[in-house]
Design a protein around this motif. Structure first.
Motif, PDB file in Angstrom:
ATOM      1  N   VAL A  93      48.144  35.520  38.793  1.00 20.40           N
ATOM      2  CA  VAL A  93      48.133  35.542  40.253  1.00 20.40           C
ATOM      3  C   VAL A  93      47.011  34.665  40.786  1.00 20.40           C
ATOM      4  O   VAL A  93      45.834  34.952  40.555  1.00 20.40           O
ATOM      5  CB  VAL A  93      47.942  36.994  40.764  1.00 20.40           C
ATOM      6  CG1 VAL A  93      47.878  37.029  42.262  1.00 20.40           C
ATOM      7  CG2 VAL A  93      49.042  37.892  40.245  1.00 20.40           C
ATOM      8  N   ASN A  94      47.379  33.601  41.455  1.00 24.77           N
ATOM      9  CA  ASN A  94      46.380  32.815  42.180  1.00 24.77           C
ATOM     10  C   ASN A  94      46.053  33.559  43.467  1.00 24.77           C
ATOM     11  O   ASN A  94      46.894  34.252  44.032  1.00 24.77           O
ATOM     12  CB  ASN A  94      46.919  31.422  42.495  1.00 24.77           C
ATOM     13  CG  ASN A  94      47.126  30.613  41.245  1.00 24.77           C
ATOM     14  OD1 ASN A  94      46.303  30.652  40.342  1.00 24.77           O
ATOM     15  ND2 ASN A  94      48.238  29.904  41.169  1.00 24.77           N
ATOM     16  N   HIS A  95      44.860  33.409  43.945  1.00 21.38           N
ATOM     17  CA  HIS A  95      44.426  34.156  45.119  1.00 21.38           C
ATOM     18  C   HIS A  95      44.793  33.425  46.403  1.00 21.38           C
ATOM     19  O   HIS A  95      43.931  32.906  47.113  1.00 21.38           O
ATOM     20  CB  HIS A  95      42.920  34.419  45.039  1.00 21.38           C
ATOM     21  CG  HIS A  95      42.537  35.215  43.844  1.00 21.38           C
ATOM     22  ND1 HIS A  95      41.270  35.229  43.327  1.00 21.38           N
ATOM     23  CD2 HIS A  95      43.254  36.054  43.046  1.00 21.38           C
ATOM     24  CE1 HIS A  95      41.220  36.020  42.274  1.00 21.38           C
ATOM     25  NE2 HIS A  95      42.415  36.532  42.078  1.00 21.38           N
ATOM     26  N   THR A  96      46.094  33.415  46.695  1.00 24.08           N
ATOM     27  CA  THR A  96      46.587  32.853  47.948  1.00 24.08           C
ATOM     28  C   THR A  96      47.406  33.933  48.649  1.00 24.08           C
ATOM     29  O   THR A  96      47.916  34.856  48.013  1.00 24.08           O
ATOM     30  CB  THR A  96      47.488  31.621  47.717  1.00 24.08           C
ATOM     31  OG1 THR A  96      48.675  32.035  47.022  1.00 24.08           O
ATOM     32  CG2 THR A  96      46.763  30.540  46.916  1.00 24.08           C
ATOM     33  N   VAL A  97      47.529  33.794  49.937  1.00 25.36           N
ATOM     34  CA  VAL A  97      48.280  34.786  50.717  1.00 25.36           C
ATOM     35  C   VAL A  97      49.723  34.869  50.233  1.00 25.36           C
ATOM     36  O   VAL A  97      50.265  35.956  50.051  1.00 25.36           O
ATOM     37  CB  VAL A  97      48.226  34.452  52.226  1.00 25.36           C
ATOM     38  CG1 VAL A  97      49.159  35.352  53.019  1.00 25.36           C
ATOM     39  CG2 VAL A  97      46.805  34.589  52.741  1.00 25.36           C
ATOM     40  N   ALA A 157      39.719  38.044  38.157  1.00 23.83           N
ATOM     41  CA  ALA A 157      38.784  36.982  37.824  1.00 23.83           C
ATOM     42  C   ALA A 157      38.491  36.169  39.082  1.00 23.83           C
ATOM     43  O   ALA A 157      39.085  36.399  40.134  1.00 23.83           O
ATOM     44  CB  ALA A 157      39.374  36.097  36.730  1.00 23.83           C
ATOM     45  N   LYS A 158      37.591  35.210  38.954  1.00 21.16           N
ATOM     46  CA  LYS A 158      37.154  34.449  40.126  1.00 21.16           C
ATOM     47  C   LYS A 158      38.283  33.665  40.791  1.00 21.16           C
ATOM     48  O   LYS A 158      38.499  33.780  41.984  1.00 21.16           O
ATOM     49  CB  LYS A 158      36.022  33.501  39.742  1.00 21.16           C
ATOM     50  CG  LYS A 158      35.433  32.755  40.915  1.00 21.16           C
ATOM     51  CD  LYS A 158      34.249  31.928  40.517  1.00 21.16           C
ATOM     52  CE  LYS A 158      33.673  31.224  41.722  1.00 21.16           C
ATOM     53  NZ  LYS A 158      32.501  30.429  41.369  1.00 21.16           N
ATOM     54  N   GLY A 159      39.026  32.874  40.045  1.00 21.21           N
ATOM     55  CA  GLY A 159      40.043  32.020  40.653  1.00 21.21           C
ATOM     56  C   GLY A 159      41.449  32.559  40.576  1.00 21.21           C
ATOM     57  O   GLY A 159      42.321  32.157  41.331  1.00 21.21           O
ATOM     58  N   GLU A 160      41.676  33.458  39.622  1.00 21.52           N
ATOM     59  CA  GLU A 160      43.011  34.017  39.447  1.00 21.52           C
ATOM     60  C   GLU A 160      42.890  35.397  38.811  1.00 21.52           C
ATOM     61  O   GLU A 160      41.862  35.741  38.253  1.00 21.52           O
ATOM     62  CB  GLU A 160      43.866  33.120  38.561  1.00 21.52           C
ATOM     63  CG  GLU A 160      43.362  33.021  37.146  1.00 21.52           C
ATOM     64  CD  GLU A 160      44.126  32.019  36.307  1.00 21.52           C
ATOM     65  OE1 GLU A 160      44.262  32.281  35.109  1.00 21.52           O
ATOM     66  OE2 GLU A 160      44.576  30.990  36.836  1.00 21.52           O
ATOM     67  N   THR A 200      34.708  45.856  34.936  1.00 22.34           N
ATOM     68  CA  THR A 200      33.693  44.825  34.736  1.00 22.34           C
ATOM     69  C   THR A 200      33.203  44.348  36.089  1.00 22.34           C
ATOM     70  O   THR A 200      33.817  44.598  37.122  1.00 22.34           O
ATOM     71  CB  THR A 200      34.251  43.608  33.967  1.00 22.34           C
ATOM     72  OG1 THR A 200      35.342  43.066  34.704  1.00 22.34           O
ATOM     73  CG2 THR A 200      34.695  43.979  32.582  1.00 22.34           C
ATOM     74  N   GLY A 201      32.088  43.657  36.088  1.00 25.27           N
ATOM     75  CA  GLY A 201      31.571  43.056  37.315  1.00 25.27           C
ATOM     76  C   GLY A 201      31.343  44.068  38.415  1.00 25.27           C
ATOM     77  O   GLY A 201      30.721  45.105  38.215  1.00 25.27           O
ATOM     78  N   HIS A 202      31.856  43.783  39.598  1.00 25.57           N
ATOM     79  CA  HIS A 202      31.657  44.633  40.770  1.00 25.57           C
ATOM     80  C   HIS A 202      32.324  45.992  40.652  1.00 25.57           C
ATOM     81  O   HIS A 202      31.979  46.914  41.368  1.00 25.57           O
ATOM     82  CB  HIS A 202      32.209  43.943  42.030  1.00 25.57           C
ATOM     83  CG  HIS A 202      31.540  42.655  42.336  1.00 25.57           C
ATOM     84  ND1 HIS A 202      30.229  42.557  42.726  1.00 25.57           N
ATOM     85  CD2 HIS A 202      31.992  41.376  42.261  1.00 25.57           C
ATOM     86  CE1 HIS A 202      29.913  41.307  42.908  1.00 25.57           C
ATOM     87  NE2 HIS A 202      30.964  40.552  42.635  1.00 25.57           N
TER      88      HIS A 202
END
Length: 70
Positions: free
Chosen positions: A32-36, A10-13, A64-66
């Motif tokens: 999962v948050n999108h952080t390193v 998803a966009k943010g997580e 879905t999506g891309h």
């Protein structure tokens, strides 16, 4: 064993579920948050799953999506 990893991106997580085999979850589903730092933790889980099963698990994305063919 037939390990597999499912990703719902998803966009943010995103959400990750790893399985050792059918109906045999490996750990709990993880948000999962999108952080390193968090992605490095997920990578460590993937490496541990590979070590436990002796196989590189396929990673399945929700279509879905891309990622959707169309």
């Amino acid at each position: 064993m037939n390990p597999v990893v499912g990703l719902d991106i998803a966009k943010g997580e995103s959400h990750v579920q790893m399985l050792l085999d059918k109906k045999m979850p490996y750990k709990n589903s993880v948000k999962v948050n999108h952080t390193v730092e968090v992605l490095e933790e997920v990578h460590a889980y993937l490496l541990d799953l590979e070590l436990q099963t002796g196989m590189k698990p396929p990673i399945v994305l929700e279509a879905t999506g891309h990622y959707q063919d169309g």
